[in-house]
Write a protein that holds these residues in place. Structure first.
Motif, PDB file in Angstrom:
ATOM      1  N   THR A  15       0.851  -1.156  -0.193  1.00 25.60           N
ATOM      2  CA  THR A  15      -0.277  -0.059  -0.067  1.00 25.60           C
ATOM      3  C   THR A  15       0.692   1.404   0.040  1.00 25.60           C
ATOM      4  OG1 THR A  15      -1.381  -1.143   1.491  1.00 25.60           O
ATOM      5  CG2 THR A  15      -1.994   0.906   1.220  1.00 25.60           C
ATOM      6  N   HIS A  16       2.399   0.835   1.281  1.00 26.48           N
ATOM      7  CA  HIS A  16       3.528   2.217   0.902  1.00 26.48           C
ATOM      8  C   HIS A  16       3.548   2.960  -0.824  1.00 26.48           C
ATOM      9  CE1 HIS A  16       4.015  -0.396   4.048  1.00 26.48           C
ATOM     10  NE2 HIS A  16       4.112   0.469   4.365  1.00 26.48           N
ATOM     11  N   ILE A  17       3.717   2.040  -1.717  1.00 26.96           N
ATOM     12  CA  ILE A  17       4.134   2.027  -3.361  1.00 26.96           C
ATOM     13  C   ILE A  17       2.707   3.017  -3.799  1.00 26.96           C
ATOM     14  CG2 ILE A  17       3.521  -0.067  -4.148  1.00 26.96           C
ATOM     15  CD1 ILE A  17       6.481   1.049  -5.659  1.00 26.96           C
ATOM     16  N   ILE A  18       1.434   2.412  -3.427  1.00 27.82           N
ATOM     17  CA  ILE A  18       0.579   2.352  -4.245  1.00 27.82           C
ATOM     18  C   ILE A  18       0.472   4.299  -3.821  1.00 27.82           C
ATOM     19  CG2 ILE A  18      -2.174   2.191  -4.637  1.00 27.82           C
ATOM     20  CD1 ILE A  18      -1.669  -0.648  -4.221  1.00 27.82           C
ATOM     21  N   ILE A  19       0.665   4.597  -2.696  1.00 30.98           N
ATOM     22  CA  ILE A  19       0.192   5.897  -2.486  1.00 30.98           C
ATOM     23  C   ILE A  19       1.120   6.817  -2.807  1.00 30.98           C
ATOM     24  CG2 ILE A  19      -0.483   7.183  -0.152  1.00 30.98           C
ATOM     25  CD1 ILE A  19      -1.043   5.013   1.904  1.00 30.98           C
ATOM     26  N   ALA A  20       1.834   6.262  -2.266  1.00 29.49           N
ATOM     27  CA  ALA A  20       3.640   7.425  -3.411  1.00 29.49           C
ATOM     28  C   ALA A  20       3.287   7.434  -4.939  1.00 29.49           C
ATOM     29  CB  ALA A  20       4.632   6.692  -3.140  1.00 29.49           C
ATOM     30  N   ALA A  21       2.351   6.093  -5.148  1.00 28.03           N
ATOM     31  CA  ALA A  21       2.015   6.927  -6.998  1.00 28.03           C
ATOM     32  C   ALA A  21       1.127   7.332  -6.269  1.00 28.03           C
ATOM     33  CB  ALA A  21       1.710   4.831  -7.361  1.00 28.03           C
ATOM     34  N   MET A  22       0.094   7.722  -6.536  1.00 29.51           N
ATOM     35  CA  MET A  22      -1.168   8.501  -5.674  1.00 29.51           C
ATOM     36  C   MET A  22      -0.721   9.685  -5.540  1.00 29.51           C
ATOM     37  SD  MET A  22      -3.866   6.303  -4.134  1.00 29.51           S
ATOM     38  CE  MET A  22      -5.101   7.307  -4.368  1.00 29.51           C
ATOM     39  N   VAL A  23      -0.029  10.122  -5.496  1.00 28.82           N
ATOM     40  CA  VAL A  23       0.405  11.526  -4.758  1.00 28.82           C
ATOM     41  C   VAL A  23       1.181  11.865  -6.202  1.00 28.82           C
ATOM     42  CG1 VAL A  23       2.002  12.952  -3.163  1.00 28.82           C
ATOM     43  CG2 VAL A  23       0.458  10.634  -2.310  1.00 28.82           C
ATOM     44  N   GLY A  24       2.592  10.689  -6.639  1.00 32.80           N
ATOM     45  CA  GLY A  24       3.246  10.881  -6.932  1.00 32.80           C
ATOM     46  C   GLY A  24       3.275  11.747  -8.458  1.00 32.80           C
ATOM     47  N   THR A  25       1.652  10.983  -9.253  1.00 36.53           N
ATOM     48  CA  THR A  25       1.292  10.652  -9.707  1.00 36.53           C
ATOM     49  C   THR A  25       0.257  12.012 -10.562  1.00 36.53           C
ATOM     50  OG1 THR A  25      -0.365   9.849 -12.350  1.00 36.53           O
ATOM     51  CG2 THR A  25      -0.564   9.744 -10.015  1.00 36.53           C
ATOM     52  N   GLN A  68       6.288   6.949 -11.743  1.00 36.51           N
ATOM     53  CA  GLN A  68       5.181   7.491 -10.932  1.00 36.51           C
ATOM     54  C   GLN A  68       6.051   7.592  -9.443  1.00 36.51           C
ATOM     55  OE1 GLN A  68       3.737   9.879 -12.050  1.00 36.51           O
ATOM     56  NE2 GLN A  68       3.935   8.867 -14.273  1.00 36.51           N
ATOM     57  N   THR A  69       6.119   6.794  -8.749  1.00 39.59           N
ATOM     58  CA  THR A  69       7.003   6.416  -7.369  1.00 39.59           C
ATOM     59  C   THR A  69       8.259   7.687  -7.674  1.00 39.59           C
ATOM     60  OG1 THR A  69       6.352   4.753  -6.872  1.00 39.59           O
ATOM     61  CG2 THR A  69       7.892   5.703  -5.558  1.00 39.59           C
ATOM     62  N   PHE A  70       8.939   7.653  -8.145  1.00 36.17           N
ATOM     63  CA  PHE A  70      10.561   8.932  -8.870  1.00 36.17           C
ATOM     64  C   PHE A  70       9.873  10.331  -8.202  1.00 36.17           C
ATOM     65  CE2 PHE A  70      13.132  11.671 -11.464  1.00 36.17           C
ATOM     66  CZ  PHE A  70      14.890  10.547 -11.053  1.00 36.17           C
ATOM     67  N   ASN A  71       8.678  10.419  -8.926  1.00 40.36           N
ATOM     68  CA  ASN A  71       8.354  12.074  -8.877  1.00 40.36           C
ATOM     69  C   ASN A  71       7.917  12.062  -7.320  1.00 40.36           C
ATOM     70  OD1 ASN A  71       7.847  12.512 -12.386  1.00 40.36           O
ATOM     71  ND2 ASN A  71       6.336  11.308 -12.117  1.00 40.36           N
ATOM     72  N   ALA A  72       7.495  11.596  -6.595  1.00 45.33           N
ATOM     73  CA  ALA A  72       7.897  12.108  -5.312  1.00 45.33           C
ATOM     74  C   ALA A  72       8.572  12.319  -5.071  1.00 45.33           C
ATOM     75  CB  ALA A  72       6.842  10.983  -3.920  1.00 45.33           C
ATOM     76  N   PHE A  73      10.159  12.078  -5.566  1.00 42.65           N
ATOM     77  CA  PHE A  73      11.304  12.344  -4.154  1.00 42.65           C
ATOM     78  C   PHE A  73      11.600  13.808  -5.074  1.00 42.65           C
ATOM     79  CE2 PHE A  73      11.600   8.169  -5.258  1.00 42.65           C
ATOM     80  CZ  PHE A  73      12.351   7.342  -3.555  1.00 42.65           C
ATOM     81  N   ILE A  74      11.316  14.315  -6.135  1.00 43.24           N
ATOM     82  CA  ILE A  74      11.666  15.388  -6.503  1.00 43.24           C
ATOM     83  C   ILE A  74      10.645  17.224  -5.851  1.00 43.24           C
ATOM     84  CG2 ILE A  74      11.879  17.006  -8.540  1.00 43.24           C
ATOM     85  CD1 ILE A  74      11.216  14.176 -10.426  1.00 43.24           C
ATOM     86  N   LEU A  75       9.354  15.793  -5.374  1.00 41.70           N
ATOM     87  CA  LEU A  75       8.390  17.355  -5.058  1.00 41.70           C
ATOM     88  C   LEU A  75       9.049  18.331  -3.739  1.00 41.70           C
ATOM     89  CD1 LEU A  75       5.466  18.252  -4.584  1.00 41.70           C
ATOM     90  CD2 LEU A  75       4.834  16.676  -3.535  1.00 41.70           C
ATOM     91  N   PRO A  76       9.652  17.246  -2.363  1.00 40.99           N
ATOM     92  CA  PRO A  76      10.239  18.233  -1.596  1.00 40.99           C
ATOM     93  C   PRO A  76      10.965  19.248  -2.150  1.00 40.99           C
ATOM     94  CG  PRO A  76      10.336  16.031  -1.292  1.00 40.99           C
ATOM     95  CD  PRO A  76      10.462  15.862  -2.619  1.00 40.99           C
ATOM     96  N   ALA A  77      11.778  19.077  -3.399  1.00 40.42           N
ATOM     97  CA  ALA A  77      12.809  20.210  -3.260  1.00 40.42           C
ATOM     98  C   ALA A  77      12.036  21.034  -3.948  1.00 40.42           C
ATOM     99  CB  ALA A  77      13.720  19.917  -3.923  1.00 40.42           C
ATOM    100  N   SER A  97       7.482  10.301   0.296  1.00 39.11           N
ATOM    101  CA  SER A  97       8.881   9.952   0.478  1.00 39.11           C
ATOM    102  C   SER A  97       9.620   9.276   0.561  1.00 39.11           C
ATOM    103  CB  SER A  97       9.965  10.936  -0.443  1.00 39.11           C
ATOM    104  OG  SER A  97       9.321  12.032  -0.835  1.00 39.11           O
ATOM    105  N   TRP A  98       9.055   8.780   1.879  1.00 37.32           N
ATOM    106  CA  TRP A  98       9.504   8.271   2.721  1.00 37.32           C
ATOM    107  C   TRP A  98       8.757   6.589   2.217  1.00 37.32           C
ATOM    108  CZ3 TRP A  98       5.956   5.636   6.822  1.00 37.32           C
ATOM    109  CH2 TRP A  98       6.385   4.479   7.155  1.00 37.32           C
ATOM    110  N   LEU A  99       6.873   7.015   2.081  1.00 35.24           N
ATOM    111  CA  LEU A  99       6.354   6.036   2.312  1.00 35.24           C
ATOM    112  C   LEU A  99       6.743   5.034   0.334  1.00 35.24           C
ATOM    113  CD1 LEU A  99       2.689   7.074   2.267  1.00 35.24           C
ATOM    114  CD2 LEU A  99       4.726   5.464   3.434  1.00 35.24           C
ATOM    115  N   SER A 100       7.810   5.782  -0.582  1.00 32.75           N
ATOM    116  CA  SER A 100       8.037   5.332  -1.545  1.00 32.75           C
ATOM    117  C   SER A 100       9.416   4.508  -1.702  1.00 32.75           C
ATOM    118  CB  SER A 100       8.532   6.147  -2.958  1.00 32.75           C
ATOM    119  OG  SER A 100       7.417   7.340  -3.424  1.00 32.75           O
ATOM    120  N   VAL A 101      10.211   5.408  -0.748  1.00 37.17           N
ATOM    121  CA  VAL A 101      11.789   4.444  -0.081  1.00 37.17           C
ATOM    122  C   VAL A 101      10.988   3.043   0.233  1.00 37.17           C
ATOM    123  CG1 VAL A 101      13.890   3.866   1.353  1.00 37.17           C
ATOM    124  CG2 VAL A 101      12.377   6.033  -0.180  1.00 37.17           C
TER     125      VAL A 101
END
Length: 418
Positions: free
Chosen positions: A196-206, A355-364, A403-407
């Motif tokens: 579920t971690h990666i599903i939520i991260a993907a939802m946010v990332g997209t 899409q998960t990768f995109n979550a890492f760029i968001l904090p910056a 981002s933590w959920l993504s990792v």
């Protein structure tokens, strides 16, 4: 007179429609469909939170450009450091390349399954991929901004109509929809097909996509909006995000009302057609397929144009997209859309990871606008209020959390962690 009125209203909503087409692609469809299939409507709160964050960020980045006349990359380069601007160019281009592969893989896969309704054994995915890649490149080749915008508007209208119609056909109980608006983190512990971690991260990332905010500034500048247009800019952002929520929620509801209630998880993109048809009927499955295809094409066009746009923006000396070097760059990026069909890779996995990768760029992205929008020398009387800074701080915390959920989700997916 009628034609002039239509052109006027289009000029008001085209930036928002462009963002909608950019944002709602097969990444969104995949993430929302998986969430609905595996968790019903219990993750609807994630869409709400993501859309609120997206509205605030779109509006803030657009406001910065309206007030200063600078786009995001120009501001990063001039007021922070050129390396920051280069980081975003590299990071966004990398994410987009993965997205191009995943998008076309999913669209080709779904088209192949859909074609089985009309042709025995269907049409091979590679032929669909070649057709859609050619279509997107043809729209780009025209070189006219108005043609690209109107083409995208038509495709977005088809996508929105398909998914909203599907919602009314396959809608789950109203109680499930309203209960999903309340955050419930207990779903993180559920044993589903994918963490579920990666599903939520993907939802946010997209949904909360950094590229969306950066490209937004180029659209605002191209529209020629000034300080007097701040309200227009805000309303356009609200219109875009409202439609994002409606479409994303409709996609989730479609699989929640069919696959989830039947206890069927979603592993491959092609299952969307194969599983929906016996549960919802051929018509509903076809409408869903049309929505996926339109979403894929509408997001593929901005995706392949991302690198030329960013390079133009960084140089602050816009060049026409008809230049040979840009046509070559777009052609090469477009060819990535054939990778999944040719090598038979797993498009759903590629899409989710992209899409998960995109979550890492968001904090910056949040930190950069936090710095810029608080500089009195740049924003004057329009610099952030205390409330805006509090909201930005909450979005930063939210982005770090996802981002933590993504990792954690990636570690679980790769078998590195339990």
């Amino acid at each position: 007179m009628i034609k002039q009125k239509i052109s006027y209203w289009l000029s008001l909503i085209l930036p928002g429609l462009f963002l909608l087409g950019f944002n709602i692609g097969t990444g969104s469809v995949t993430a929302m469909a998986k969430a609905g299939a595996e968790h019903g409507m219990s993750l609807l709160w994630t869409i709400v939170a993501s859309c609120l964050c997206t509205f605030f960020m779109i509006n803030l980045y657009g406001k910065y450009t309206v007030v200063t006349g600078e786009t995001a990359l120009q501001a990063f380069k001039k007021h922070i450091h050129p390396g920051v601007a280069i980081f975003f160019i590299v990071a966004l281009t990398t994410g987009v390349c993965g997205s191009v592969m995943g998008v076309m893989g999913i669209v080709a896969d779904v088209s192949y399954e859909w074609s089985k309704q009309f042709i025995t054994n269907g049409i091979a995915p590679i032929y669909f991929a070649m057709f859609y890649v050619s279509l997107v490149y043809f729209i780009f080749w025209q070189g006219q901004k108005a043609f690209v915008e109107r083409s995208l508007a038509v495709i977005v209208a088809i996508m929105a109509g398909a998914f909203v119609l599907n919602f009314f056909i396959l809608t789950p109980p109203a109680l499930d929809i309203f209960s999903g608006l309340v955050p419930n983190l207990s779903v993180l512990a559920q044993n589903t097909a994918q963490p579920t971690h990666i599903i939520i991260a993907a939802m946010v990332g997209t949904t909360v996509f950094s590229g969306l905010f950066i490209i937004r500034t180029t659209l605002v500048k191209a529209a020629g909006w000034q300080v007097a247009d701040l309200k227009k800019q805000r309303n356009d952002a609200a219109f875009s995000v409202f439609l994002m929520f409606i479409i994303s929620a409709a996609i989730m509801a479609s699989t929640a009302g069919t696959l989830y209630v039947s206890g069927i998880s979603l592993e491959k993109s092609s299952q969307m057609m194969a599983l929906l048809e016996p549960l919802a009927g051929a018509f509903a499955a076809s409408i869903f397929a049309i929505g996926i295809i339109a979403a894929g094409v509408s997001s593929q066009l901005p995706n392949v144009l991302m690198l030329p746009w960013l390079l133009n923006d960084y140089a602050a000396t816009p060049k026409p997209m008809t230049l040979t070097r840009y046509r070559i760059v777009v052609f090469l990026i477009s060819l990535l859309g054939l990778v999944v069909p040719i090598f038979e890779a797993r498009p759903l996995f590629v899409m989710v990871l992209s899409q998960t990768f995109n979550a890492f760029i968001l904090p910056a992205t949040v930190l950069c606008i936090f710095y810029l929008s608080n500089k009195t020398a740049l924003m004057g009387q329009y610099k952030n209020t205390l409330v805006s800074n509090v909201i930005l701080s909450l979005i930063l915390v939210f982005s770090l959390f996802t981002s933590w959920l993504s990792v954690e989700g990636l570690f679980i997916t790769l078998g590195i962690s339990d």
